[in-house]
Design an enzyme around this catalytic site. Structure first.
Site: not given
Ligand code: BGC
Ligand code: BGC
Length: 846
Positions: A330, A531
Site C-alpha cells: 500500500d 485517510e
C-alpha cells in the site's frame, strides 16, 4: 526526497509506536526473520480459494519464468503510478503494474474522458507487450481505487460509502454493486480495483471508518464474498474474470480497523485469537469467493508492520488460508518495515509481499536496488520466483495474456456504461436502503409531497459533500456539482417529487425564507475526508452553526427534519433534540434522490418506501473517545447496533442528555513528558539511520547512527544523552499510541519546555518536532539555538505551542510532544521535558 523519507519515517515511528513495554526484538535484523510455518497460534481455518489452480496454466507460467531475465522478474514486482511513469518506462523496466492514485487522471486532467483513460491504458499495455528488446511480453495490469463505484472518473455512478452499505444489511446488493463497478471500470480499460475494504472498525475516531461495512465481523464476512464475486464474476460462472469483470482486492490485511486509538496506520494491539475473531472474517469469504489480490495494511500488529509480517502474510494468509493470488503493498508502505527505506526493502518481499506499490518517481531506484538484492541473494531467488508466479497467475486468470489491448476488449470505451441509468437505479436503491432513522416524533415522516418545503443546510445541494472521500479527488475535496454530471443532490431529489405534486421546494442554505414553510429539511454534517486527514480526537460532531440553524427553525414553529451526512457515528444529541425527525443519510454518493424516495409519501399519500437501514455501528451516547461496539460497552451506546426505526415503529424519542462528557484539559499545571523516565502514555523511541525502530527500555542502546544513554544530572539517570554520529538521518523522541489533548495550554501561553546540554554542536540542521499522526504535526529548526548554547552547560528552551499549532500540530490529538532529528553529528543531553503554561518562549513563529 529527503523530506519525503523523513515524513515516512515519522509515520512509521508513530505507527509502530505502541509497543511500550514490549522490548522490541531488536531492530537491526529487520523483518526477514524466520517465523514458524507449521505452527499457528490461533484457530485459523484451512480454506481453499474459490478459483482452483489449473495445471496447464501453471505449466505456461513455468515456461515464461524460464525465459524471463532477472530484470524482467523484478519488473513484475513493481507497481508504479501514472504521474511518475511513462509507457517508455514500462517498457524499459518491464514494469508489471500501473496504478492511478486517488485524484490522478490521464494527462492530469480531472475531466479526462473515457477515451482518454482507454488511450492511456493502451499506451501502457503496448509498452508492456513490446518485445523489441528481445524480452518476454507480459501484459501490465492496471489497478484503481474504485471503492464506491469508479470514483476517479467523471460521470461514474458513485454508490454510498461502505458504512452506509452496511446499514442495508443486503449482501445481494453488494454483488450487484460489485458487478456495476466492474462494468464501469472495464469501460475505461482498467483491469483491477483496490476494493473491497474489509476493515472492521472498532474505534470510530479512525478517519477511514466510512470505508468499513461494520464494527461487527459477521456482517463484513457476509458482504466480502458477494462484493468480490460481483467484481470478479461468480465462481463457476462463464463470467468469471471475463470482459465485464475486474480483479478485486481484499484490503487492508490485517486489522487496519483495529488500531489503538483509531490511529490511521497505527498499531493493532491484540491477541491472535482476536485477530481471527474480529478482523480476519471478511478475508475468509473473500478468499472463498476467489479474490485474486490482497493489499497489505500500513498498520502493525503488536508493533510489527504488516508489510514485513512474514507470519501473517506467508504462514497465515498464503499457507493456511490458501490464498494463491498476490499481495500488493500500500502506497510505499514497505518503507516503514524495520531496516527498509522507500527505495530498498527485500525484507517485505521475503516476508510475503509480492508487489511493491511504489508511486513516487524513486521507484526506479527501488527497482535497481531490488535487482541488486536479487543478485546478491538478499532477496531469495525462490521467493522472487514465487512472487512473479503469483502475479503471472493472476494476470492469466484475468485473461490479460489473451485479451489484446484495452481498446480491443468488449466493453472498452463504451461510454454508455459510465453512469448508466440502470447503474444509477441500483445506487439509488442502495441509498434508500441505507438510511437510518433515529427519531420520528409525532410521526412527522413520511411527508406529504404537496407542501411548502424549505431545504436548508450546507449539505442540501452539495454533491461533493454527499459523496465524501475518494470522490473524483482523493480526499473528496475541491469538487463542485458540475464535476458530477448526471448526479442528483439531496435537494434535487426532493425538488423533483415536491414540484411534480404541486408543492414548492425552496433551497435556502442558511434557512432564511420569505414565506413560512410547512416543514424544513436540514441537510448537514461532516465534510469529505479520506485517510490520515479524517482522524479525530473524540466523537463530538461540533456543528455549532448547524445546531443553531435547527434551533432557529424550531423556534419559528416549523417542524424540522434533520438529515445527517456522516462517515461515522458521532455524538449529535443536541442536534437530535433540536429536530422532530432525525435521519442518518451517511455519504450517499451521486444518487441523492434515494433520500426523497423514503422521506416522502407517494402521489396517493401512501408510504412510498419504508426505512430499511439499521445501524452496523453503535451510536455514541456522549462524545468521549470510548470504544462502543456490539458486545463491547453496549451501555455507552445511545442507539445500539441494529437500531433503526421504520414507519411502523411509532417510537417517541424523549429528550437526550446533552452532556458531552468531554473535559477541558487542565492547563494550570505543567504536564511532564519526561522527568527521569517517560511518563505514561509516552515512551522513548528511536528511528535509526537504517530506519530501524526501537523502543528504548535499557540504559544504553546503540543503534545505527544514534546512541541513547541514561545519564545523571541531579540524581541518578534523570537525563538522556542522545548522540548522533552523522551516519544518516536518525531521530529520537517520546511517542505514544494514544492521543493527548494539549489544547488547554494553547490559550495560556503554553510552551513545550525542556532542559538541554549540548556537548558537540550540530554539524547539520537539527529539527525539533511535535507529531499528531501521518502528515500531521509541526517541525522547527533548533540548529542555531543549539549552536549558540555554551558547550557543556544546561539551558532551558521553550517553544511556543501556538507556533507549533500554526505549523500544523493539532494540539487536541498529540502523539509525540517532542522529537529531535538530524542527519549530522550531534551530542546533546535532555532533562525534564514538559508542557507548561505562562512561559516566556524562546521560539515563536513569524
Ligand atoms: C490507501 C489504499 C489505496 C492506495 C492507492 C493508499 O493510501 O491506503 O486504500 O488503495 O492508497 O491509492
Ligand atoms: C495521492 C493519492 C493516494 C494517497 C495515498 C496521495 O498523495 O494523491 O492518490 O491514494 O496519497 O496516501
Amino acid at each position: 526526497m529527503k523530506k519525503r523519507i523523513l515524513l515516512g519515517v515519522i509515520s512509521g515511528l508513530i505507527a509502530g509506536g505502541g509497543i511500550a513495554g514490549c522490548s522490541e526484538k531488536n531492530t537491526t535484523e529487520g523483518s526477514g526473520h524466520e517465523s514458524p510455518t507449521a505452527h499457528l497460534n490461533a484457530d485459523w481455518p484451512q480454506l481453499t480459494s474459490g478459483i482452483a489452480k489449473d495445471p496447464a496454466m501453471e505449466a505456461r507460467i513455468d515456461e515464461l519464468l524460464a525465459r524471463m531475465s532477472l530484470e524482467e522478474k523484478v519488473g513484475q514486482l513493481m507497481q508504479v503510478e501514472i504521474r511518475s511513469a511513462t509507457p517508455e518506462d514500462v517498457k524499459n523496466y518491464h514494469v508489471g503494474s500501473i496504478l492511478n492514485g486517488g485524484g490522478a487522471f490521464p494527462n492530469d486532467n480531472k475531466h479526462a474522458t473515457v477515451a482518454d483513460w482507454v488511450a492511456l491504458a493502451d499506451a501502457y499495455y503496448n509498452a508492456s507487450m513490446d518485445t523489441s528488446d528481445g524480452g518476454v511480453a507480459i501484459p501490465m495490469i492496471w489497478g484503481t481505487d474504485a471503492v464506491h463505484g469508479h470514483n476517479n472518473v467523471i460521470g461514474a455512478t458513485l454508490f454510498p460509502h461502505n458504512i452506509a452499505l452496511g446499514a442495508t444489511h443486503n449482501p445481494q446488493l453488494m454483488r450487484q454493486i460489485g458487478a456495476i463497478t466492474a462494468a464501469e471500470v472495464s469501460a475505461t480499460g482498467i483491469d483491477w480495483v483496490f476494493a473491497p475494504t474489509l476493515a472492521v472498525t472498532r474505534d470510530d475516531r479512525w478517519g477511514r471508518s466510512y470505508e468499513s461495512y461494520s464494527e461487527d465481523p459477521e456482517l463484513v464476512r457476509s458482504y466480502a464474498g458477494e462484493l468480490v464475486e460481483g467484481l470478479q464474476g461468480g465462481i463457476g460462472s462463464d463470467e468469471l474474470l471475463g470482459d465485464r469483470h475486474v480483479v478485486g482486492t481484499a484490503k487492508h490485511f490485517l486489522a487496519d480497523g483495529g488500531t489503538s486509538g483509531g490511529i490511521d496506520r497505527g498499531d493493532a494491539q491484540m491477541s491472535e485469537e482476536e485477530l481471527v475473531r474480529l478482523h480476519a472474517q471478511g478475508y475468509f469469504s473473500a478468499i472463498e469467493a476467489g479474490v485474486q489480490t490482497v493489499m497489505a495494511s500500513f498498520s502493525s500488529w503488536n508493533g510489527e508492520k504488516m508489510h514485513g509480517h512474514k507470519y501473517l502474510l506467508t504462514d497465515v494468509l498464503k499457507n493456511r488460508l490458501g490464498f494463491d493470488g498476490f499481495v500488493i503493498g500500500d502506497w510505499a508502505g514497505h518503507q516503514f518495515v524495520n531496516g527498509c527505506t522507500n527505495v530498498r526493502c527485500p525484507q517485505a518481499i521475503n516476508a510475503g509481499l509480492d508487489m511493491f506499490m511504489a508511486p513516487d518517481p524513486s521507484w526506479k531506484e527501488l527497482y535497481a536496488n531490488t535487482v541488486e538484492d536479487a543478485k546478491s541473494g538478499a532477496l531469495s531467488a525462490e521467493r522472487l520466483d514465487d512472487a512473479v508466479r503469483r502475479i503471472l497467475r493472476v494476470k492469466m486468470r484475468a485473461g490479460l495474456f489473451d485479451a489484446g489491448a484495452p481498446s480491443e476488449r468488449a466493453f472498452a470505451a463504451d461510454e454508455s456504461l459510465i453512469g448508466a441509468p440502470a447503474h444509477r437505479a441500483i445506487a439509488r436503491q442502495a441509498v434508500r436502503e441505507s438510511l437510518v432513522m433515529l427519531k420520528n416524533n409525532d410521526g412527522l415522516l413520511p411527508l406529504a409531497r404537496n407542501q411548502r418545503v424549505l431545504v436548508a443546510g450546507d449539505g442540501a445541494d452539495n454533491i461533493g459533500k454527499q459523496a465524501g472521500g475518494w470522490s473524483i479527488t482523493w480526499q473528496g475535496t475541491g469538487n463542485e456539482n458540475a464535476d458530477f454530471p448526471g448526479a442528483t443532490s439531496v435537494f434535487g431529489g426532493i425538488a423533483e417529487v415536491v414540484d411534480a405534486a404541486g408543492g414548492t421546494a425552496e433551497l435556502s442554505v442558511d434557512g432564511s425564507f420569505e414565506q413560512k414553510p410547512d416543514v424544513a429539511i436540514v441537510v448537514f454534517g461532516e465534510d469529505p475526508y479520506a485517510e490520515m486527514q479524517g482522524d479525530v480526537s473524540n466523537l463530538d460532531y461540533n456543528g455549532d452553526a448547524d445546531l443553531a440553524l435547527l434551533q432557529r427553525l424550531r423556534e419559528q414553529d416549523i417542524p424540522v427534519v434533520a438529515l445527517f451526512i456522516t462517515g461515522r457515528p458521532l455524538w449529535v444529541n443536541p442536534e437530535i433534540n433540536a429536530s422532530d425527525a432525525f435521519v442518518v443519510i451517511w455519504q450517499p454518493g451521486t444518487e441523492g434522490a434515494g433520500v426523497a424516495d423514503v422521506l416522502f409519501r407517494d402521489a396517493d399519500g401512501a408510504v412510498n418506501h419504508d426505512f430499511k437501514g439499521k445501524l452496523t455501528f453503535s451510536w455514541p451516547n456522549d462524545a468521549r473517545p470510548e470504544l462502543r461496539n456490539r458486545g463491547q460497552n453496549e451501555e455507552l451506546a445511545q442507539f445500539q447496533y441494529g437500531y433503526g426505526l421504520t414507519y411502523q415503529s411509532g417510537v417517541q424519542l424523549a429528550e437526550l442528555s446533552e452532556e458531552s462528557g468531554l473535559q477541558q484539559s487542565d492547563a494550570s499545571e505543567a504536564l511532564a513528558v519526561f522527568n527521569g523516565r517517560a511518563l505514561d502514555p509516552w515512551s522513548l523511541q528511536v528511528f535509526d539511520a537504517g530506519n530501524n525502530h526501537a523502543v528504548i527500555a535499557s540504559s544504553v542502546a546503540k543503534l545505527q547512527g544514534i546512541q541513547v544513554q541514561s545519564v545523571d544530572r541531579k540524581v541518578q539517570e534523570d537525563s538522556r544523552r542522545l548522540q548522533w554520529s552523522g551516519e544518516g538521518n536518525a531521530m529520537a523522541g517520546f511517542f505514544a499510541n494514544s492521543r493527548t489533548d494539549l489544547s488547554g495550554y494553547l490559550g495560556n501561553q503554553g510552551a513545550l519546555v525542556f532542559d538541554v546540554k549540548v556537548d558537540a554542536v550540530p554539524s547539520d540542521v537539527v529539527t525539533l518536532g511535535m507529531n499528531c499522526g501521518t502528515d500531521c504535526g509541526a517541525e522547527q529548526s533548533i540548529t542555531e539555538l543549539l549552536k549558540a548554547a555554551a558547550p557543556g552547560e544546561w539551558k532551558t528552551v521553550a517553544v511556543d505551542l501556538q507556533c507549533l499549532a500554526q505549523r500544523g500540530a493539532k494540539m487536541d490529538m498529540v502523539l509525540s510532544p517532542f522529537y529531535v532529528r538530524t542527519a549530522g553529528a550531534l551530542d546533546l543531553t535532555v532533562h525534564d521535558i514538559r508542557i507548561a503554561s505562562n512561559t516566556d518562549a524562546d521560539i515563536h513563529c513569524g
